[in-house]
Scaffold this motif. Structure first.
Motif, PDB file in Angstrom:
ATOM      1  N   LEU A   1     -47.210   9.774  23.365  1.00 62.34           N
ATOM      2  CA  LEU A   1     -46.495  10.738  23.794  1.00 62.34           C
ATOM      3  C   LEU A   1     -44.801   9.971  22.620  1.00 62.34           C
ATOM      4  CD1 LEU A   1     -44.868  13.453  25.234  1.00 62.34           C
ATOM      5  CD2 LEU A   1     -44.978  11.886  27.538  1.00 62.34           C
ATOM      6  N   ASP A   2     -44.840   8.496  23.535  1.00 65.55           N
ATOM      7  CA  ASP A   2     -43.650   7.378  22.914  1.00 65.55           C
ATOM      8  C   ASP A   2     -43.487   8.411  21.314  1.00 65.55           C
ATOM      9  OD1 ASP A   2     -42.430   6.986  25.307  1.00 65.55           O
ATOM     10  OD2 ASP A   2     -43.551   4.947  25.473  1.00 65.55           O
ATOM     11  N   ARG A   3     -44.128   7.598  20.882  1.00 63.61           N
ATOM     12  CA  ARG A   3     -44.752   7.991  19.321  1.00 63.61           C
ATOM     13  C   ARG A   3     -44.283   9.614  18.931  1.00 63.61           C
ATOM     14  NH1 ARG A   3     -50.696   7.706  16.810  1.00 63.61           N
ATOM     15  NH2 ARG A   3     -49.942   9.797  17.812  1.00 63.61           N
ATOM     16  N   SER A   4     -45.190  10.766  19.557  1.00 63.67           N
ATOM     17  CA  SER A   4     -44.160  11.763  19.558  1.00 63.67           C
ATOM     18  C   SER A   4     -42.930  12.109  19.834  1.00 63.67           C
ATOM     19  CB  SER A   4     -45.574  12.722  20.379  1.00 63.67           C
ATOM     20  OG  SER A   4     -46.595  12.908  19.774  1.00 63.67           O
ATOM     21  N   LYS A   5     -42.289  11.583  20.567  1.00 66.99           N
ATOM     22  CA  LYS A   5     -41.503  11.683  20.836  1.00 66.99           C
ATOM     23  C   LYS A   5     -40.157  11.307  19.932  1.00 66.99           C
ATOM     24  CE  LYS A   5     -40.428   9.773  25.316  1.00 66.99           C
ATOM     25  NZ  LYS A   5     -40.363   9.655  26.784  1.00 66.99           N
TER      26      LYS A   5
ATOM     27  N   VAL B   1     -35.866  22.899   3.679  1.00 65.34           N
ATOM     28  CA  VAL B   1     -37.382  22.174   3.653  1.00 65.34           C
ATOM     29  C   VAL B   1     -37.320  20.950   3.674  1.00 65.34           C
ATOM     30  CG1 VAL B   1     -39.741  22.518   3.577  1.00 65.34           C
ATOM     31  CG2 VAL B   1     -37.881  24.194   3.586  1.00 65.34           C
ATOM     32  N   ASP B   2     -37.387  20.245   2.155  1.00 64.90           N
ATOM     33  CA  ASP B   2     -36.959  18.718   2.083  1.00 64.90           C
ATOM     34  C   ASP B   2     -37.237  17.591   2.174  1.00 64.90           C
ATOM     35  OD1 ASP B   2     -38.556  19.752  -0.655  1.00 64.90           O
ATOM     36  OD2 ASP B   2     -36.573  20.112  -1.677  1.00 64.90           O
ATOM     37  N   SER B   3     -35.665  18.115   2.921  1.00 65.27           N
ATOM     38  CA  SER B   3     -35.172  17.236   4.452  1.00 65.27           C
ATOM     39  C   SER B   3     -36.055  16.656   5.431  1.00 65.27           C
ATOM     40  CB  SER B   3     -33.200  17.312   4.844  1.00 65.27           C
ATOM     41  OG  SER B   3     -32.806  17.010   5.520  1.00 65.27           O
ATOM     42  N   VAL B   4     -35.731  18.361   6.066  1.00 69.01           N
ATOM     43  CA  VAL B   4     -37.347  17.893   7.387  1.00 69.01           C
ATOM     44  C   VAL B   4     -38.720  17.516   6.900  1.00 69.01           C
ATOM     45  CG1 VAL B   4     -38.212  20.314   7.879  1.00 69.01           C
ATOM     46  CG2 VAL B   4     -37.377  18.911   9.215  1.00 69.01           C
ATOM     47  N   LEU B   5     -38.972  17.315   6.183  1.00 68.53           N
ATOM     48  CA  LEU B   5     -40.039  17.540   5.309  1.00 68.53           C
ATOM     49  C   LEU B   5     -39.874  15.562   4.785  1.00 68.53           C
ATOM     50  CD1 LEU B   5     -43.265  17.176   4.445  1.00 68.53           C
ATOM     51  CD2 LEU B   5     -41.925  19.195   5.389  1.00 68.53           C
ATOM     52  N   ALA B   6     -39.096  14.933   4.508  1.00 70.69           N
ATOM     53  CA  ALA B   6     -37.909  13.408   4.711  1.00 70.69           C
ATOM     54  C   ALA B   6     -38.262  12.758   6.069  1.00 70.69           C
ATOM     55  CB  ALA B   6     -37.453  13.438   2.893  1.00 70.69           C
ATOM     56  N   ALA B   7     -37.856  13.583   6.484  1.00 67.30           N
ATOM     57  CA  ALA B   7     -37.564  13.027   7.960  1.00 67.30           C
ATOM     58  C   ALA B   7     -39.062  12.797   8.442  1.00 67.30           C
ATOM     59  CB  ALA B   7     -36.561  14.104   8.635  1.00 67.30           C
ATOM     60  N   GLY B   8     -39.734  13.531   8.368  1.00 71.89           N
ATOM     61  CA  GLY B   8     -40.700  13.476   9.337  1.00 71.89           C
ATOM     62  C   GLY B   8     -42.048  12.497   8.828  1.00 71.89           C
ATOM     63  N   LEU B   9     -41.954  12.604   6.902  1.00 70.09           N
ATOM     64  CA  LEU B   9     -42.568  11.825   6.665  1.00 70.09           C
ATOM     65  C   LEU B   9     -42.335   9.939   7.060  1.00 70.09           C
ATOM     66  CD1 LEU B   9     -43.179  13.174   3.209  1.00 70.09           C
ATOM     67  CD2 LEU B   9     -44.996  12.996   4.870  1.00 70.09           C
ATOM     68  N   ALA B  10     -41.115   9.320   7.085  1.00 69.51           N
ATOM     69  CA  ALA B  10     -40.319   8.126   7.509  1.00 69.51           C
ATOM     70  C   ALA B  10     -40.494   8.255   9.078  1.00 69.51           C
ATOM     71  CB  ALA B  10     -39.061   8.369   7.766  1.00 69.51           C
ATOM     72  N   ALA B  11     -40.983   8.987   9.473  1.00 66.12           N
ATOM     73  CA  ALA B  11     -41.477   8.846  10.519  1.00 66.12           C
ATOM     74  C   ALA B  11     -42.606   8.404  10.874  1.00 66.12           C
ATOM     75  CB  ALA B  11     -40.794   9.635  11.946  1.00 66.12           C
ATOM     76  N   GLY B  12     -43.276   9.247  10.340  1.00 65.39           N
ATOM     77  CA  GLY B  12     -45.154   8.128  10.520  1.00 65.39           C
ATOM     78  C   GLY B  12     -46.086  10.020  10.683  1.00 65.39           C
ATOM     79  N   GLY B  13     -45.426  11.630  10.104  1.00 66.53           N
ATOM     80  CA  GLY B  13     -45.689  12.252   9.282  1.00 66.53           C
ATOM     81  C   GLY B  13     -46.389  12.515   7.865  1.00 66.53           C
TER      82      GLY B  13
ATOM     83  N   MET C   1     -46.793  19.524   6.735  1.00 67.62           N
ATOM     84  CA  MET C   1     -46.957  18.191   7.385  1.00 67.62           C
ATOM     85  C   MET C   1     -47.764  18.467   8.476  1.00 67.62           C
ATOM     86  SD  MET C   1     -43.608  15.789   8.679  1.00 67.62           S
ATOM     87  CE  MET C   1     -42.794  16.999   9.205  1.00 67.62           C
ATOM     88  N   GLU C   2     -48.754  17.485   8.468  1.00 70.10           N
ATOM     89  CA  GLU C   2     -49.214  16.644   9.861  1.00 70.10           C
ATOM     90  C   GLU C   2     -48.181  15.944  10.727  1.00 70.10           C
ATOM     91  OE1 GLU C   2     -52.954  15.929   9.342  1.00 70.10           O
ATOM     92  OE2 GLU C   2     -53.633  17.332   8.219  1.00 70.10           O
ATOM     93  N   ASP C   3     -47.934  16.408  12.232  1.00 63.80           N
ATOM     94  CA  ASP C   3     -47.579  14.815  12.899  1.00 63.80           C
ATOM     95  C   ASP C   3     -48.315  13.566  12.990  1.00 63.80           C
ATOM     96  OD1 ASP C   3     -49.528  15.555  15.299  1.00 63.80           O
ATOM     97  OD2 ASP C   3     -47.995  16.846  16.306  1.00 63.80           O
TER      98      ASP C   3
END
Length: 144
Positions: free
Chosen positions: A14-18, A85-97, A114-116
């Protein structure tokens, strides 16, 4: 009151997901967050309830799918531009997606998948306003 959408997804951490979802720009509603679940606020109408695997199981008698190996749903959300679109992907990839496939560019629509960290599939897309309102054929008819 307008319809609100609450999407329930499962997590093993849960902490990782948050941390992942806040990295995408979401907020967490503390009124509906505890050690079993987190209320992820996308906007005033869309929320993800990220539930621990055990807690999620209490809402169904069905066997739970493992999102790392089984696709049950693809959650697609529009963005304001291709750059968003590219920005949210970059943020998600940097956060473990992870990004399991190449971006799709149909001219009138651009999307990235993207997969979480748990494997839940998110798709972010931008659609040209003309195509969105009048259909891809009208958009194509306006091309030079």
């Amino acid at each position: 009151m307008e319809t609100q959408i609450f999407v329930n997804v499962t997590t093993t951490d849960l902490d990782r997901s948050k941390a992942f979802y806040t990295a995408l720009g979401c907020e967490i509603n503390p009124l509906f967050t505890d050690e079993n679940a987190a209320c992820i606020v996308w906007n005033e109408h869309i929320y993800f309830m990220v539930l621990t695997h055990e807690h999620f199981g209490g809402f169904t008698d069905k066997k739970l799918a493992d999102p790392r190996s089984t696709a049950q749903v693809i959650l697609a959300m529009s963005r304001e531009s291709r750059e968003d679109v590219d920005s949210v992907l970059a943020a998600g990839l940097a956060a473990g997606g992870s990004e399991p496939r190449e971006p799709s560019d149909y001219g009138f629509m651009y999307s990235r998948t993207m997969e979480d960290p748990d494997g839940n599939i998110l798709e972010f897309l931008y659609m040209d306003p003309v195509a969105s309102e009048e259909g891809p054929a009208v958009w194509e008819s306006q091309l030079p």
